[in-house]
Scaffold this active site. Structure first.
Site, PDB file in Angstrom:
ATOM      1  N   PHE C 240      -5.100   2.215  -7.065  1.00  0.00           N
ATOM      2  CA  PHE C 240      -5.133   3.614  -6.622  1.00  0.00           C
ATOM      3  C   PHE C 240      -6.408   3.921  -5.838  1.00  0.00           C
ATOM      4  CE2 PHE C 240      -3.171   3.312 -10.907  1.00  0.00           C
ATOM      5  CZ  PHE C 240      -1.860   3.331 -10.489  1.00  0.00           C
ATOM      6  N   ILE C 465      -0.672  -4.352  -5.479  1.00  0.00           N
ATOM      7  CA  ILE C 465      -1.299  -3.633  -6.585  1.00  0.00           C
ATOM      8  C   ILE C 465      -0.263  -2.829  -7.368  1.00  0.00           C
ATOM      9  CG2 ILE C 465      -3.479  -3.577  -5.345  1.00  0.00           C
ATOM     10  CD1 ILE C 465      -2.982  -0.668  -4.647  1.00  0.00           C
ATOM     11  N   ALA C 509       2.120  -2.388   4.048  1.00  0.00           N
ATOM     12  CA  ALA C 509       3.531  -2.735   4.224  1.00  0.00           C
ATOM     13  C   ALA C 509       3.899  -2.766   5.707  1.00  0.00           C
ATOM     14  CB  ALA C 509       4.419  -1.744   3.463  1.00  0.00           C
ATOM     15  N   LEU C 628      11.384   0.621   4.084  1.00  0.00           N
ATOM     16  CA  LEU C 628      11.632  -0.820   3.940  1.00  0.00           C
ATOM     17  C   LEU C 628      12.450  -1.136   2.701  1.00  0.00           C
ATOM     18  CD1 LEU C 628       8.451  -2.999   4.573  1.00  0.00           C
ATOM     19  CD2 LEU C 628      10.731  -3.298   5.523  1.00  0.00           C
ATOM     20  N   LYS C 631      14.169   1.241  -3.151  1.00  0.00           N
ATOM     21  CA  LYS C 631      13.931   1.214  -4.598  1.00  0.00           C
ATOM     22  C   LYS C 631      12.438   1.294  -4.909  1.00  0.00           C
ATOM     23  CE  LYS C 631      15.939  -1.257  -8.474  1.00  0.00           C
ATOM     24  NZ  LYS C 631      16.907  -2.341  -8.770  1.00  0.00           N
ATOM     25  N   GLY C 700       3.843   4.040   6.088  1.00  0.00           N
ATOM     26  CA  GLY C 700       3.545   3.680   4.700  1.00  0.00           C
ATOM     27  C   GLY C 700       3.864   4.795   3.721  1.00  0.00           C
ATOM     28  N   GLY C 702       2.279   4.833   0.265  1.00  0.00           N
ATOM     29  CA  GLY C 702       1.415   4.818  -0.915  1.00  0.00           C
ATOM     30  C   GLY C 702       0.719   6.132  -1.194  1.00  0.00           C
ATOM     31  N   GLU C 703       0.402   6.895  -0.158  1.00  0.00           N
ATOM     32  CA  GLU C 703      -0.374   8.119  -0.365  1.00  0.00           C
ATOM     33  C   GLU C 703       0.452   9.399  -0.257  1.00  0.00           C
ATOM     34  OE1 GLU C 703      -3.597   6.678  -0.652  1.00  0.00           O
ATOM     35  OE2 GLU C 703      -2.669   4.881   0.146  1.00  0.00           O
TER      36      GLU C 703
END
Lengths: 338, 176, 737
Positions: C240, C465, C509, C628, C631, C700, C702-703
């Protein structure tokens, strides 16, 4: 963790013998609190006396219609015991409000009584704390005291007792059976835990050389009209800001008898027989409940960050008494307050 | 500034640590004998002595649930359990759930529902869920949530964890 | 061949994680392994006058105690300690460098013993005398020492005249918002195992989001040759952002191994992790001025965040409105105030999580003042171009996020008045907010090894991660080479693999997919070249663009009957493998703004009498280009929503400023959401076609999922109660104020 010695007690007498010869020794059963504190060097026993295999793990009916609960009965077993669920549902509910299922599977009934406070200063050996190091001062009084006590505090300590189970036991008039070198004795639950006074290092009136063997409950009452409401900062797995155990006996719309105990507000499970008296003989309505709450909180004193607890407790008491009167006890799984 | 040297060892007598105690544990149906100090937790015994590192250390204070294992079929917190106190006990860890290479229904359900991201809390979640199934107390979604609240997942996979447990409950004949 | 890209492919590392075979940094052994334990300072600022390790050394089983007085050589120049994401300004922390104490719980000694418990016990026997210095850890107490950034953000230049426009605006809202220090608290404890391979060579298993960053850092800081240190992190139990920079345990473990010439494992305690890094406490001031129809006339966003005394850490909190709203007059400023804590760090969507919380709370307050629906206000101000530099977006499907999110949530049934919706004893609140993040891409290298047996290995020194890197690398490789995913092996988390920057910022990614794409192109070209060397090749004269790889064959796109078996091509070329490695850099797409966007809708139910808050529903509608893996992507967004719930209601690091000590350095009193706190979370990926940003049209994930969530919940709390809480977290006592 310091380099303690480890011995296993063979029976209760053996356990008492061990503790009598070494006043800095500690009993260990579930270990959920003691090991935690030992890892932080808050508890530094010279010796651990393992009592986990003593035959104190049964729940038995007593001749007076009550229950005798072995000190080593795990919290979860006690909560789900058919006799407890059916006769003392307040106790079941309070136990299930505390900790997590894994911890309840480990923690013993006796050990639950001996839990130590969650005061952050007690845990942090780099800060003063009268409970941990008598005479060093109380960091909480002028510090981070949002979770601290509003009742029965002293200049020396404003810590709270963290147990949920004990709040129900206080309400249910439990007794604590202990054994020491001089034999057995019984301690009324109300007399078991102490207020901090000027000796906050002592949480209970258990003598250093005594072992808890059982908790006894009187014949069941309050099977229908009860509730345990725990108010905390997240919806599960957190210590109480305020918790309330309420139990009523109703005759029509009138309160024949009442029990009211609070957690998270004092150095001990806080039961107020005066507030209970104020409920007895009164109609089970909001005015009565509020009056009892006001009475219970008459001497409440807030500190910088926890003054909100007074009003929260007031509302919580009224709400829990309402739940009890309505026969709609709080479910610990459903987070909507009934 | 700093100079490299081995700190001078004082000549005074040493401070002893603890004498080792021999204990036997049946771990994942294999009997293991080990020499542990009393201060060694079951968690450290599993990870450091038996090299069963599937059981995770997330807080070492019983606050996160990552170290959950089954002792005599009950889920417990291994970081607050002294290994010596479990002498003779039967312990099941994440490594013991899959039988002959076939995943336990919970393990498969966790993959199917993507019930994890980093995977670190996962062994504890799965062992905890196995305990939950054995207890048979959770019938509703709310009860699953409540009785799984001792296992923190910082990746936030909770809804998927609940879905995975529901799937496994179906497979093991429990009501969901 | 099935296409894996865009599907709900299960994690390829799932089996390793559910069976406990995935190994994390503190789980690698060695026959000569010894254990470390850290001694920490108990004062926030000052100097070590005396450190007495004699009792610790007397403990049976203790091997050594390292302090600033006897540690091995380390670089003195601050520059030698700068890792690839270190702040530009300042001098990084150097563990055991000298006698100076800069923060509480600073590591001041490392005890090494044959067992972990012995090391911990001996660590408790180290005696330290300090000379104390005055300290400050409270942002409000040091607010008057606030200073401009020594290295300002280039994006924060003012437009128009915000103060004049504010003064003239018909409808105004001004308020201050506060976000406390928050900690990442990944479930895995920070750990490093430095395995001594002899001859000065080490393999360091480290909990990190960037193995090559750590490898270079160790070499630079400890004066090691690049060949001597290999850093590994095949699995990481959550980062994170906390693992972007090398943390001190990797220095101590490596230093211990070098000094003792044996393998050292150091696992930090949860308490110690609270002095690694954190999200900085931030005060945000918003002033919005609008016309009566809701057009923004003036927007001022000022942030003051804490940093340490030794580094200037800052992430832009204040310019996010430029990607969302048109406004002619803006003024943005981000300042820092120094406190005696360790340096803050990136933590999930740094800058945006805090800044957009404040912005979107303020927009909600403005909507209330305007008596406008919150979505209507946002659509009124909707920007078709990025405002700061007046750029077009590569794509921006934010309108679709609002629409699809609102539909899924049932927003049209919302009664606008606060306290107007209830469910029995509970007040019901519906709130919404917008999210925005950057769609970044970084240079990264992928290597593909295709073997004649139809198996491929794809390798890069990046990390997984928990984000799903293993899985998306396998998906993209399988599609590019026309192989089943089971035939793909992914190698990552090893500093000897092809280069990768740290995994963060939602850039891996997209970047690695591009690099796998170009590398697969090179594999295909090489196969075609070899195929064309075969007698009577059906593929003669074709260019790599004319052929595709599928089912173990190289096939003409125009005429699929023209093909060659890859195995035959390799056999003919007397090769058992083809190895290609290429680096993909961000495409030069010209001047565009690249962003992901979202709309978040939250329902809270609040007990009217007691103030207990339940987040019963969240809908997060995300525009992030092509997804991408639906899931793992869904999981990333869902997990981010859980973070947003924590930020809104639970998370706060409590410091006793008298002692300068963090008092809830654990996971019992630092509250994070548990299972019972999380109910229905619906994630919607809106269709966002992006032909500009990169060939796959990806961004992406993640954020973006956390940005705006806390504001949506705070806005819902206001809608339920009529009470606006502007200092997070919204605990029940604040509703009683």
């Amino acid at each position: 963790m310091i380099n303690f010695q480890y011995v296993r007690a063979n029976d209760v007498a053996d356990a008492v013998r061990h503790i009598a010869t070494d006043p800095t020794a500690k009993f260990i059963a579930g270990g959920t609190n003691l090991i935690d504190l030992m890892k932080d060097d808050v508890e530094r026993p010279s010796r651990l006396i393992d009592i986990s295999r003593l035959p104190l793990n049964t729940v038995e009916e007593t001749t007076d219609g009550g229950l005798r609960i072995g000190a080593l009965v795990p919290n979860s077993d006690l909560a789900y015991h058919p006799l407890v669920q059916s006769r003392y549902p307040l106790l079941t509910s309070a136990i299930l409000a505390g900790a997590s299922q894994q911890l309840r599977n480990m923690a013993s009934t006796g050990g639950n009584l001996l839990q130590r406070t969650r005061c952050a200063y007690f845990y942090d050996t780099a800060t003063p704390c009268n409970k941990r190091t008598p005479g060093s001062g109380c960091s909480a009084i002028n510090g981070l005291n949002r979770i601290h006590a509003i009742l029965g505090t002293s200049e020396a300590c404003i810590a709270t007792h963290p147990s949920d189970m004990c709040v129900a036991l206080a309400a249910l008039d439990a007794t604590v059976h202990v054994t020491g070198p001089d034999g057995e004795r019984t301690i009324m639950f109300a007399d078991f835990h102490r207020l901090p006074g000027d000796t906050p290092q002592r949480d209970t009136n258990l003598r250093p050389n005594e072992i808890i063997t059982a908790i006894a409950l009187p014949a069941p009452r309050f099977v229908t009209n009860y509730s345990y409401l725990k108010i905390r900062d997240r919806l599960s797995y957190a210590f109480a800001l305020v918790s309330i155990a309420a139990a009523l006996e109703l005759e029509g719309g009138t309160i024949a008898d009442a029990r009211l105990a609070l957690g998270g507000v004092a150095h001990k499970p806080w039961r107020d027989t005066g507030a209970e008296a104020a409920l007895r003989g009164q109609p089970a309505n909001q005015a009565t409940f509020t009056r009892a709450a006001d009475l219970l909180l008459r001497d409440a004193k807030g500190f910088e960050h926890n003054a909100f607890k007074i009003d929260l407790a007031r509302r919580g008491i009224a709400r829990t008494l309402t739940q009890a009167a309505n026969g709609t006890p709080q479910s610990q799984a459903d987070k909507k307050v009934r | 500034m700093a100079r490299t040297s081995t700190a001078a060892r004082p000549s005074k007598q040493t401070i002893p640590t603890q004498d080792k105690i021999s204990i036997a544990l049946t771990v994942n149906n294999v009997e293991r004998t080990l020499q542990v100090s009393p201060w060694t937790t079951l968690l450290d015994a599993l990870r450091d002595h038996l090299e069963l590192t599937g059981t995770k250390k997330g807080c070492d204070h019983g606050q996160c649930g990552a170290c959950t294992v089954l002792v005599e079929g009950r889920r417990i917190i291994s970081c607050l359990t002294l290994a010596v106190m479990k002498d003779g006990a039967k312990v099941t860890t994440i490594e013991g759930l899959a039988a002959n290479g076939a995943l336990h229904p919970l393990q498969q359900a966790f993959i199917d529902h993507d019930a994890f991201q980093c995977g670190y809390c996962t062994p504890g979640q799965i062992c905890s869920a196995a305990g939950l199934l054995a207890e048979g107390k959770a019938k509703t979604v709310n009860e699953i949530r409540e009785l799984m609240s001792g296992n923190i997942c910082r990746c936030g996979a909770y809804p998927n964890i609940v879905a995975a447990i529901q799937q496994a409950m179906g497979q093991t004949g429990e009501k969901s | 061949m099935p296409s894996y890209i865009g599907t709900a492919t299960s994690r390829v590392d799932g089996r390793a994680k559910v069976t406990g075979t995935a190994k994390y940094a503190g789980e690698f052994g060695a026959s000569d392994l010894v254990y470390g334990a850290v001694v920490e300072s108990t004062i926030p600022k000052g100097r070590i006058v005396r450190i007495d390790v004699s009792d610790a050394l007397r403990v049976d089983g203790v091997i050594d105690v390292l302090t600033h007085e006897n540690r091995p050589h380390m670089a003195e120049a601050p520059g030698a300690w700068k890792d690839e994401v270190a702040p530009d300004v300042g001098s990084p922390f150097r563990p055991l460098y000298d006698d100076i104490v800069m923060f509480n719980n600073q590591p001041i000694a490392l005890v090494v013993a044959d067992e972990w418990e012995t090391a911990r016990f001996a660590a408790s026997l180290v005696r330290v005398d300090y000379e104390r210095a005055a300290h400050a850890t409270d942002l409000y107490a040091v607010r008057d020492t606030v200073r401009d950034l020594q290295k300002p953000f280039k994006s924060s230049k003012p437009r128009g005249n915000a103060s004049a426009a504010y003064a003239a605006a018909a409808v105004r809202h001004e308020a201050e918002y506060y976000i406390p220090i928050e900690h990442h608290n990944p479930m895995e404890l920070y750990a490093s195992t430095a395995v001594w391979n002899g001859d000065g060579k080490l393999t360091v298993y480290d909990k990190t989001q960037g193995v090559q960053n750590v490898q270079r850092y160790l070499c630079s800081a400890l004066g090691l040759s690049s060949d001597d240190v290999r850093v590994m992190s095949e699995f990481m139990g959550g980062g994170f952002g906390s693992g972007l920079r090398p943390q001190y345990q990797v220095v101590l473990a490596t230093m211990g191994a070098l000094k003792l010439q044996r393998s050292v494992r150091l696992v930090l305690t949860r308490q110690q992790m609270y002095e690694l890094c954190f999200r900085p406490a931030t005060i945000e001031r918003l002033a919005l001025g609008a016309t009566t129809d809701g057009s923004l006339e003036s927007l001022t966003h000022e942030a003051i965040a804490v940093t340490s005394h030794y580094e200037e850490f800052a992430r832009d909190d204040t310019t996010w409105a430029d990607g969302l709203y048109t406004c002619a007059n803006t003024n943005y400023s981000h300042k820092v105030a120094r406190v005696d804590l360790c340096t803050p760090s990136d933590m999930r969507a740094p800058g945006a999580t805090t800044g957009v919380y404040a912005l979107e709370s303020a927009m909600d307050e403005l909507a209330v003042a305007l008596k406008l629906d919150p979505i209507a206000l946002r659509l009124r101000c909707y920007s078709e171009r990025e405002q700061g530099e007046d750029l077009p977006f590569t794509s921006k499907a934010l309108r679709e996020c609002y629409r699809e999110g609102a539909d899924a949530f049932g927003w049209d049934k919302r009664s606008p008045e606060p306290r107007s919706m209830r469910d029995g004893s509970e007040l019901v609140g519906w709130g919404m907010a917008t999210g925005v993040w950057e769609a970044l891409q970084v240079p990264i290298t992928a290597r593909i090894t295709l073997t004649a047996n139809g198996h491929a290995e794809v390798a890069c020194a990046t990390s997984d991660i928990g984000t799903g890197t293993y899985t998306v690398m396998a998906q993209v490789t399988a599609d590019a080479l026309g192989l089943p995913i089971e035939s793909i092996t992914v190698k990552l988390g090893d500093s000897t693999l092809p280069q990768s920057p740290v995994e963060g910022g939602s850039w891996i990614a997209t970047s690695i997919a591009a690099a796998i794409g170009t590398t697969a192109d090179a594999v295909r070209a090489e196969l075609l070249r070899r195929a064309q060397q075969m007698p009577k090749s059906q593929l003669a004269g074709m260019s790599p663009d004319n052929v595709t790889l599928t089912n173990g064959k190289i096939v003409s796109k125009q005429n699929p009957s023209h093909s060659a078996l890859i195995a035959d091509v390799m056999r003919h070329g007397k090769m058992d493998r083809i190895v290609q490695e290429t680096t993909a850099k961000p495409n030069d797409i010209g001047k565009y703004a690249r962003n992901t966007h979202s709309a978040i809708f939250a329902e809270v139910k609040i007990d009217e009498q007691l103030g207990i808050i339940r987040v019963t529903r969240v809908v997060s509608a995300i525009a992030a280009g092509r997804i991408l893996n639906t899931k793992t992507g869904h999981s990333q967004i869902m997990g981010s929503v859980v973070w947003g719930i924590g930020m809104a209601l639970h998370e706060e690091t409590l410091i006793d400023h008298r002692f300068g000590r963090i008092m809830n350095a654990n996971v019992a009193e630092y509250h994070m959401p548990v299972n019972a706190d999380v109910h229905d979370i619906k994630v919607i990926f809106v269709d966002e076609r992006d032909d500009i940003i990169n060939p796959l049209g990806m961004k992406g994930l993640g954020e973006i999922g956390i940005v705006g969530v806390a504001a949506a919940i705070a806005n819902a709390v206001y809608h339920a109660t009529g009470k606006r809480v502007r200092d997070l977290p919204i605990t029940l006592d604040k509703l009683q104020r």
